[in-house]
Design an enzyme around this catalytic site. Sequence first.
Site, short mmCIF file in Angstrom:
data_model
loop_
_atom_site.label_atom_id
_atom_site.label_comp_id
_atom_site.label_asym_id
_atom_site.label_seq_id
_atom_site.Cartn_x
_atom_site.Cartn_y
_atom_site.Cartn_z
N CYS A 1 4.23 49.22 -19.59
CA CYS A 1 4.33 49.52 -21.03
C CYS A 1 4.45 48.24 -21.84
O CYS A 1 5.54 47.67 -21.95
CB CYS A 1 5.53 50.43 -21.27
N CYS B 1 6.75 48.45 -24.84
CA CYS B 1 8.18 48.42 -24.50
C CYS B 1 8.63 47.03 -24.07
O CYS B 1 9.69 46.55 -24.47
CB CYS B 1 8.52 49.36 -23.35
N ASP B 2 7.85 46.39 -23.23
CA ASP B 2 8.33 45.19 -22.54
C ASP B 2 7.67 43.89 -23.00
O ASP B 2 8.10 42.81 -22.58
CB ASP B 2 8.11 45.34 -21.02
#
Length: 330
Positions: free
Chosen positions: A155, A158-159
């Site tokens: 992701c 997200c990261d």
Amino acid sequence: MFTLKPPKKEAEVRVKPKLEPKDGIWDVIIIGSGPAGFTAAIYTTRARLSTLLFAGSSWGGQLMTTTTVDNYPGFPEGILGPDLIANMKKQAERFGAKILYEDVVKVNLHVKPIRIFTEEKEYKAKSIIIATGATYRKLGLESESRLAAKGVSYCAVCDGYFFRDKRVVVVGGGDSALHDALFLSNLAKEVTIIHRRDKFRGEVYLQEQVFNNPKIKVVFDTIVIDIVGKDKVEGVKIKNVKTGEEGYIECEGVFIAIGHVPASDIFKDQIELRDSGHIKVKDFVKTSVPGVFAAGDVADYKYRQAVTAAAYGAMAAIEAEKYIRKNTYI
Ligand code: NAP
């Protein structure tokens, strides 16, 4: 003059849960314990519908394997994925949802009431909400699971932030891979897309942006055969599928974007699915079977964010309530 009353103490505002099934029939059974499932439970219980949620034996969904979630509104400092899920669960329980940590192994959606089976027992419901989610498709390498959350991510949104000014590799050739590469190019020092064919599957518009981005390098006809690193990612071993030539790319992050696998297996003979395995929905959450609703990644092949899953969960719950109030014949 209007004056605001001071807020009641926490203990006083708590709803006393009285949401037992009538004659063994639950108003709503929710299958799945990610943001879609728990949000649905918060809404159905607040509508005073008896609600049973099957969280599964390994509960919580994709957020349980995420570190800081910075893009869920309401948490200006970010929140750990598992903490966010734990909060949602607490909130659903507060309003009277019953949660079982068991896996649903079979369903019969074509009887009234609907039947849900675990290994041990049969359950009945007037309506169900399928919120079983999806898992990221994996390359299947040993090093991939060993280095998950140690440089390997599924992701970028997200990261990606953790890879500012670092070198990253993106694996895949669809919209997700192209999106991820473009997103990461705003953060990382260098982005290399590795795709197994000589053409991208993703949108032409995205391809143009990728090809015109000086920070993104594309390596076609190539697969990742190993991710190198002991405690964190140091690079990837690659192989050209046409020439067989092997190579090595140094990087700190590997983003795998090779599609998703919706968790729809147990529903496949009873409900309409897309070719991709996602549950087909109309009006956002209605499946091909009346009284059966789907929310989150099991149906959503496009947005796949925690916040959109939660929104679909709310919509499914509102529709389930309408369905139950209309169909009082059960
Ligand atoms: P996808 O379209 O299924 O693409 C997956 C990519 O990964 C393909 O290029 C595929 O290669 C490659 N791949 C699959 N298995 C692989 C393996 N084992 N090893 C190496 N490569 C592998 O998945 P997606 O990109 O996640 O998109 C899923 C859906 O969401 C699509 O319908 C897409 O349009 C939609 N989506 C839309 C947007 C948007 O903004 N419009 C954004 C993201 C996703 P091949 O090409 O060789 O098959």
